[in-house]
Scaffold this motif. Structure first.
Motif, PDB file in Angstrom:
ATOM      1  N   TYR A  28       0.817  -1.217   0.000  1.00 41.18           N
ATOM      2  CA  TYR A  28       0.000   0.000   0.000  1.00 41.18           C
ATOM      3  C   TYR A  28       0.852   1.269   0.000  1.00 41.18           C
ATOM      4  O   TYR A  28       0.408   2.315  -0.480  1.00 41.18           O
ATOM      5  N   PHE A  61      -3.444  -9.597  -8.520  1.00 43.09           N
ATOM      6  CA  PHE A  61      -4.457 -10.502  -7.974  1.00 43.09           C
ATOM      7  C   PHE A  61      -4.542 -11.816  -8.738  1.00 43.09           C
ATOM      8  O   PHE A  61      -5.213 -12.738  -8.299  1.00 43.09           O
ATOM      9  N   LYS A 128       1.003 -13.556  -0.914  1.00 42.45           N
ATOM     10  CA  LYS A 128      -0.352 -13.293  -0.401  1.00 42.45           C
ATOM     11  C   LYS A 128      -1.202 -14.551  -0.130  1.00 42.45           C
ATOM     12  O   LYS A 128      -1.765 -14.679   0.954  1.00 42.45           O
ATOM     13  N   TYR A 154      -6.768  -9.354   9.858  1.00 39.57           N
ATOM     14  CA  TYR A 154      -7.235  -8.238   9.027  1.00 39.57           C
ATOM     15  C   TYR A 154      -6.766  -6.903   9.622  1.00 39.57           C
ATOM     16  O   TYR A 154      -6.473  -5.955   8.899  1.00 39.57           O
ATOM     17  N   TRP A 299     -15.207  -3.686  -5.923  1.00 35.61           N
ATOM     18  CA  TRP A 299     -13.772  -3.367  -5.918  1.00 35.61           C
ATOM     19  C   TRP A 299     -13.379  -2.419  -7.046  1.00 35.61           C
ATOM     20  O   TRP A 299     -12.431  -1.655  -6.912  1.00 35.61           O
ATOM     21  N   SER A 411     -16.276  -7.497   2.360  1.00 38.77           N
ATOM     22  CA  SER A 411     -15.034  -8.226   2.094  1.00 38.77           C
ATOM     23  C   SER A 411     -14.843  -9.472   2.973  1.00 38.77           C
ATOM     24  O   SER A 411     -14.731 -10.581   2.457  1.00 38.77           O
TER      25      SER A 411
HETATM   26  N1  GLN Z   1      -7.379  -4.621   1.882  1.00 36.98           N
HETATM   27  C1  GLN Z   1      -7.348  -6.041   1.883  1.00 36.98           C
HETATM   28  C2  GLN Z   1      -5.962  -6.565   1.585  1.00 36.98           C
HETATM   29  O1  GLN Z   1      -5.126  -5.904   1.063  1.00 36.98           O
HETATM   30  C3  GLN Z   1      -8.388  -6.637   0.940  1.00 36.98           C
HETATM   31  C4  GLN Z   1      -8.210  -6.287  -0.493  1.00 36.98           C
HETATM   32  C5  GLN Z   1      -9.110  -7.063  -1.448  1.00 36.98           C
HETATM   33  O2  GLN Z   1      -9.610  -8.154  -1.156  1.00 36.98           O
HETATM   34  N2  GLN Z   1      -9.295  -6.542  -2.630  1.00 36.98           N
HETATM   35  O3  GLN Z   1      -5.653  -7.700   1.847  1.00 36.98           O
END
Ligand code: GLN
Length: 499
Positions: A28, A61, A128, A154, A299, A411
């Protein structure tokens, strides 16, 4: 003694917490300055930078599908986490060099830029999925502490998600584009801290209920698969492929949407052609697909945070406090900070509603509604504002607060729904559907952000014209609002299908 232990959480949870926290700090922190770096240092235009942002986050992702597969069969979770973490740290260092040379050697820095992002995408793919799966493995099956464990985890994600933009923005988003490189360096340090935590504490603390260390090499993994040379060669090979993939999608041909649709269709055919599935299992799997489809609308609007909403923070928001100008990137801390503040509230709310607690699809429809409301709030804030006039920070702040409430309804609930509904033998594959929907949404977010109407009129699918920020934000109100209403009407049917 045993009783007391059952009430607390295994110490391994906190090792995973810290590992994930520093990794999210890196992810981030980079996301906070990425679009600014592209437009202010590399001088990409808004539309191109937005599309590239979508390709980057979309691919980030998608690679977890590969990272999860390789870990399950060959490397084990821990090795994959360390490998992925180091690859991401290399990605950040490459971006640091890109940020150091963009002025003196533009050609070289362009190569470095795509390379840095390619390494980040590959590394994320190995990190991840494996860290999340270790959390579940700490507990016996159907342990009541699992929900709480994921909530704590989380929190880790979001403490990292709040600190990353804050620190990376502080050192890099200074108004001088030559400083962005410091953001990447700080991100790299965060990533290395994550790997260090993992190296120092995993073997001591990350143990399953039977006391065995978790995430080690799978028993049936071929010997060669864990040879360091093979590992390095595979990671490098995959990084080169992702560098090519992001470059082609951004610069040559937008193929990513087709690839993702292909992935979903492939999985659907694979799953539904299984003759052993009972009608009940089939209808549960259909629910997973339906719900995954709806989260795309969530999203894709939510992930504007790293793109159009950062343009908005940078150009249209009055950030001057008199004694200090708030960096535009800091607004990306807000969502995570609000998660840390609001998550306990939501947990409390669901418990206290008891029997009146809404069903999972209803909560998800509510999440979409809150997201639409957030965009309505900011649309209201920019309505009738003359061009060139900057609006108050309360508009972005309030919008992020509403978006966060939406995230907390959608989520974690969606994730656990997929876990509950998937038949055991398709658990990973159906998790992949969820990830692919996220990838699709992230790519779509980039495309939508490229419609940001700065001094030009833009158009969505030839049916909706946007000539100002009000009409741009209203697009998301309509999109999320309509999705919310449809999902709301579907909830009864979905609930029936889930039984
Ligand atoms: N903010 C959470 C993470 O980074 C979820 C992000 C998401 O699922 N798009 O893990």
């Amino acid at each position: 003694m045993n009783e007391i232990r059952q009430k607390g959480h295994p110490q391994g949870l906190y090792v995973l917490f810290a590992t994930e926290m520093w990794e999210r700090f890196n992810y981030y922190g980079l996301r906070a300055v990425l679009i600014l770096f592209m437009t202010k240092a590399l001088l990409f235009d808004h539309a191109f930078a937005s599309n590239l942002y979508g390709s980057y986050t979309g691919l980030a992702f998608l690679t977890p599908l590969i990272g999860g597969y390789v870990a399950d069969r060959y490397w084990g979770n821990q090795r994959s986490i360390i490998a992925g973490g180091l690859v991401m740290a290399i990605g950040e260092f490459i971006l640091f060099f890109c940020g150091s040379f963009y002025h003196s050697a533009p050609q070289l820095s362009s190569i470095l830029f795509f390379s840095g992002l390619g390494f980040m995408i590959t590394g994320n793919g190995f990190f991840k999925p494996n860290i999340s799966s270790l959390v579940g493995q700490l507990y016996p099956k159907a342990d009541r502490r699992l929900d709480a464990a994921y909530t704590i985890f989380y929190m880790g994600i979001n403490i990292g998600g709040a600190l990353g933009p804050f620190l990376c923005g502080l050192v890099g988003d200074t108004g001088n584009p030559a400083d962005f490189k410091w953001s990447f360096l700080v991100g790299a340090i965060g990533m290395l801290l994550s790997v260090t935590v993992q190296l120092l504490f995993h073997h001591k603390y990350v143990k399953g209920p039977d006391g065995n260390v978790l995430g080690l090499t799978p028993a049936n993994s071929p010997k060669n698969a864990t040879n360091p040379i093979v590992i390095i060669a595979s990671l490098l090979g995959l990084s080169f492929i992702t560098i090519g993939l992001i470059y082609i999608d951004a610069k040559v041909f937008n193929y990513l949407f087709y690839l993702l649709i292909g992935c979903i269709m492939f999985i659907a055919i694979l799953v539904f052609s299984d003759k052993a599935l009972t009608p009940q299992e089939k209808s549960k799997i259909i629910v997973i697909f339906v719900v995954s489809f709806f989260v795309i609308f969530f999203w894709s609007a939510f992930e504007q945070a790293g793109a159009s909403l950062t343009f908005f923070a940078d150009e249209q928001t009055n950030r001057n406090l008199g004694f200090f100008v708030v960096p535009a990137s800091w607004f990306q801390s807000l969502n995570s900070a609000f998660v840390v503040a609001f998550a306990p509230l939501f947990a409390w709310l669901w418990i206290n509603l008891g029997k009146r607690e809404p069903s999972s699809p209803t909560k998800m429809a509510l999440g979409l509604f809150l997201l639409a409301l957030g965009y309505l709030w900011i649309a209201f804030g920019v309505k009738n504002v003359q061009p060139g006039i900057k609006v108050s920070m309360i508009w972005l702040t309030g919008m992020y607060a509403l978006h966060t409430c939406g995230e907390l309804c959608l989520s974690p609930i969606g994730l656990s729904l997929v876990n509950q509904l998937a038949p055991a033998k398709f658990a990973s594959l159906l998790m992949a559907v969820w990830f692919t929907a996220n990838a699709f949404a992230n790519k779509f977010a980039g495309v939508l952000s490229s419609l940001y109407p700065d001094n030009k009129t833009t158009n969505f699918l030839g049916i909706y014209e946007m000539s100002n920020l009000y009409s741009f934000f209203m697009l998301f109100v309509f999109m999320a609002g309509i999705a919310s209403v449809i999902l709301f009407f579907l909830t009864r049917l979905l609930q029936k299908m889930m039984r």
